[in-house]
Design a protein around this motif. Structure first.
Motif, PDB file in Angstrom:
ATOM      1  N   PHE A 109      61.513  47.732  65.888  1.00 27.89           N
ATOM      2  CA  PHE A 109      60.466  46.813  65.458  1.00 27.89           C
ATOM      3  C   PHE A 109      60.264  46.939  63.961  1.00 27.89           C
ATOM      4  CE2 PHE A 109      59.461  47.951  69.832  1.00 27.89           C
ATOM      5  CZ  PHE A 109      59.274  46.716  70.413  1.00 27.89           C
ATOM      6  N   ASP A 110      59.805  45.871  63.352  1.00 29.09           N
ATOM      7  CA  ASP A 110      59.360  45.967  61.964  1.00 29.09           C
ATOM      8  C   ASP A 110      58.157  46.894  61.954  1.00 29.09           C
ATOM      9  OD1 ASP A 110      57.513  45.250  59.687  1.00 29.09           O
ATOM     10  OD2 ASP A 110      59.230  43.996  59.159  1.00 29.09           O
ATOM     11  N   LEU A 111      58.150  47.841  61.039  1.00 30.66           N
ATOM     12  CA  LEU A 111      57.081  48.835  60.963  1.00 30.66           C
ATOM     13  C   LEU A 111      55.697  48.202  60.867  1.00 30.66           C
ATOM     14  CD1 LEU A 111      56.374  51.870  60.753  1.00 30.66           C
ATOM     15  CD2 LEU A 111      56.830  51.722  58.310  1.00 30.66           C
ATOM     16  N   ASN A 112      55.616  46.994  60.334  1.00 24.86           N
ATOM     17  CA  ASN A 112      54.324  46.326  60.172  1.00 24.86           C
ATOM     18  C   ASN A 112      54.009  45.310  61.256  1.00 24.86           C
ATOM     19  OD1 ASN A 112      53.529  47.662  57.727  1.00 24.86           O
ATOM     20  ND2 ASN A 112      55.182  46.526  56.738  1.00 24.86           N
ATOM     21  N   ASP A 113      54.861  45.193  62.274  1.00 25.03           N
ATOM     22  CA  ASP A 113      54.614  44.243  63.364  1.00 25.03           C
ATOM     23  C   ASP A 113      53.798  44.932  64.457  1.00 25.03           C
ATOM     24  OD1 ASP A 113      54.537  42.205  65.184  1.00 25.03           O
ATOM     25  OD2 ASP A 113      56.715  41.909  65.267  1.00 25.03           O
ATOM     26  N   THR A 114      52.574  45.236  64.123  1.00 22.20           N
ATOM     27  CA  THR A 114      51.698  45.986  65.023  1.00 22.20           C
ATOM     28  C   THR A 114      51.516  45.311  66.383  1.00 22.20           C
ATOM     29  OG1 THR A 114      50.577  46.835  63.065  1.00 22.20           O
ATOM     30  CG2 THR A 114      49.457  47.148  65.173  1.00 22.20           C
ATOM     31  N   PRO A 115      51.296  43.990  66.455  1.00 19.90           N
ATOM     32  CA  PRO A 115      51.134  43.388  67.781  1.00 19.90           C
ATOM     33  C   PRO A 115      52.357  43.584  68.684  1.00 19.90           C
ATOM     34  CG  PRO A 115      50.320  41.896  66.096  1.00 19.90           C
ATOM     35  CD  PRO A 115      51.019  43.021  65.384  1.00 19.90           C
ATOM     36  N   ALA A 116      53.568  43.477  68.140  1.00 28.82           N
ATOM     37  CA  ALA A 116      54.769  43.664  68.954  1.00 28.82           C
ATOM     38  C   ALA A 116      54.903  45.116  69.406  1.00 28.82           C
ATOM     39  CB  ALA A 116      56.008  43.230  68.177  1.00 28.82           C
ATOM     40  N   ILE A 117      54.592  46.052  68.526  1.00 27.38           N
ATOM     41  CA  ILE A 117      54.667  47.471  68.892  1.00 27.38           C
ATOM     42  C   ILE A 117      53.614  47.781  69.951  1.00 27.38           C
ATOM     43  CG2 ILE A 117      54.487  49.841  68.034  1.00 27.38           C
ATOM     44  CD1 ILE A 117      55.380  48.664  65.244  1.00 27.38           C
ATOM     45  N   ALA A 118      52.420  47.225  69.803  1.00 26.52           N
ATOM     46  CA  ALA A 118      51.366  47.416  70.804  1.00 26.52           C
ATOM     47  C   ALA A 118      51.791  46.825  72.145  1.00 26.52           C
ATOM     48  CB  ALA A 118      50.056  46.784  70.328  1.00 26.52           C
ATOM     49  N   ASP A 119      52.372  45.629  72.133  1.00 27.00           N
ATOM     50  CA  ASP A 119      52.872  45.021  73.375  1.00 27.00           C
ATOM     51  C   ASP A 119      53.868  45.952  74.062  1.00 27.00           C
ATOM     52  OD1 ASP A 119      51.391  42.678  72.944  1.00 27.00           O
ATOM     53  OD2 ASP A 119      53.105  41.562  72.139  1.00 27.00           O
ATOM     54  N   PHE A 120      54.791  46.498  73.287  1.00 23.21           N
ATOM     55  CA  PHE A 120      55.812  47.392  73.822  1.00 23.21           C
ATOM     56  C   PHE A 120      55.177  48.632  74.454  1.00 23.21           C
ATOM     57  CE2 PHE A 120      58.663  51.034  73.328  1.00 23.21           C
ATOM     58  CZ  PHE A 120      59.788  50.585  74.014  1.00 23.21           C
ATOM     59  N   ILE A 121      54.273  49.277  73.736  1.00 28.14           N
ATOM     60  CA  ILE A 121      53.638  50.493  74.247  1.00 28.14           C
ATOM     61  C   ILE A 121      52.842  50.189  75.516  1.00 28.14           C
ATOM     62  CG2 ILE A 121      51.826  52.209  73.777  1.00 28.14           C
ATOM     63  CD1 ILE A 121      52.825  52.192  70.834  1.00 28.14           C
ATOM     64  N   ALA A 134      60.034  52.019  64.862  1.00 28.48           N
ATOM     65  CA  ALA A 134      59.326  51.074  63.991  1.00 28.48           C
ATOM     66  C   ALA A 134      59.809  51.378  62.579  1.00 28.48           C
ATOM     67  CB  ALA A 134      57.818  51.256  64.109  1.00 28.48           C
ATOM     68  N   SER A 135      60.574  50.453  61.995  1.00 34.84           N
ATOM     69  CA  SER A 135      61.291  50.734  60.762  1.00 34.84           C
ATOM     70  C   SER A 135      60.994  49.717  59.673  1.00 34.84           C
ATOM     71  CB  SER A 135      62.798  50.728  61.064  1.00 34.84           C
ATOM     72  OG  SER A 135      63.559  50.886  59.901  1.00 34.84           O
ATOM     73  N   ASP A 136      61.178  50.151  58.431  1.00 34.71           N
ATOM     74  CA  ASP A 136      61.031  49.244  57.294  1.00 34.71           C
ATOM     75  C   ASP A 136      62.353  48.573  56.928  1.00 34.71           C
ATOM     76  OD1 ASP A 136      62.376  51.402  56.213  1.00 34.71           O
ATOM     77  OD2 ASP A 136      61.080  51.599  54.463  1.00 34.71           O
ATOM     78  N   THR A 137      63.393  48.838  57.728  1.00 36.13           N
ATOM     79  CA  THR A 137      64.710  48.256  57.491  1.00 36.13           C
ATOM     80  C   THR A 137      65.378  47.991  58.830  1.00 36.13           C
ATOM     81  OG1 THR A 137      66.760  48.549  56.236  1.00 36.13           O
ATOM     82  CG2 THR A 137      65.918  50.474  57.347  1.00 36.13           C
ATOM     83  N   PRO A 138      66.226  46.974  58.936  1.00 38.59           N
ATOM     84  CA  PRO A 138      66.925  46.734  60.204  1.00 38.59           C
ATOM     85  C   PRO A 138      67.827  47.915  60.580  1.00 38.59           C
ATOM     86  CG  PRO A 138      67.117  44.835  58.749  1.00 38.59           C
ATOM     87  CD  PRO A 138      66.530  45.948  57.939  1.00 38.59           C
TER      88      PRO A 138
END
Length: 169
Positions: free
Chosen positions: A145-157, A133-137
């Motif tokens: 993932f974008d560090l602030n894209d919490t729903p996508a990171i949650a989906d992944f986990i 989860a990063s603040d840069t590509p």
């Protein structure tokens, strides 16, 4: 219990990410607990309280209970820090335990990464880091993932640990 970690260097955004993930995943109807590793002396008790007085008098354990929460403080008194597996075994059953820190433990993790901090990616040499989860590509061999894209990171986990979608309560 399913266990998934959030790791990274100091000030990489781990605590904020864990906080957002807890809110996101509990909002989906799952029960979540957390384990946070601290590299410094930590004391949740305050001098002058009755429980603090019990501890300083020599109690091995002090259980503080109220109608709102229970806190169990255990004094190591020179014993080594318990391994993560021992700590996890002490938790009440939940759907998911999010672990902050514990870089060297073997559970799967997401690495929180902020380019401006100048630290190397831990993921480069650690197969337990399943995504970043990063603040840069970044161009990596695993999801970024974008560090602030919490729903996508949650989906992944949740997909990683085999917890399918659950309707909100």
């Amino acid at each position: 219990m399913k266990v998934y970690g959030v790791t990274g260097w100091k000030n990489a955004g781990k605590t904020g990410l864990v906080e957002r993930l807890v809110a996101e995943i509990t909002g989906r109807g799952f029960r979540v607990s957390t384990v946070k590793h601290a590299h410094h002396a930590v004391d949740v008790d305050q001098p002058g309280t009755d429980s603090h007085r019990h501890r300083t008098a020599g109690a091995s354990e002090v259980l503080l209970a109220s109608s709102r929460r229970i806190a169990l403080m255990q004094e190591l008194r020179g014993a080594p820090e318990p391994p993560l597996d021992d700590l996890l075994a002490r938790l009440s059953p939940v759907d998911l335990v999010l672990v902050e820190g514990y870089k060297r433990a073997r559970h799967p993790k997401v690495e929180a990464f902020r380019a401006q901090r100048g630290n190397p990616l831990i993921a480069a040499d650690d197969p337990t880091i399943r995504a970043v989860a990063s603040d840069t590509p970044l161009d990596l061999d695993r999801p970024v993932f974008d560090l602030n894209d919490t729903p996508a990171i949650a989906d992944f986990i949740l997909a990683e640990v085999g917890l399918g979608p659950r309707p909100s309560p």
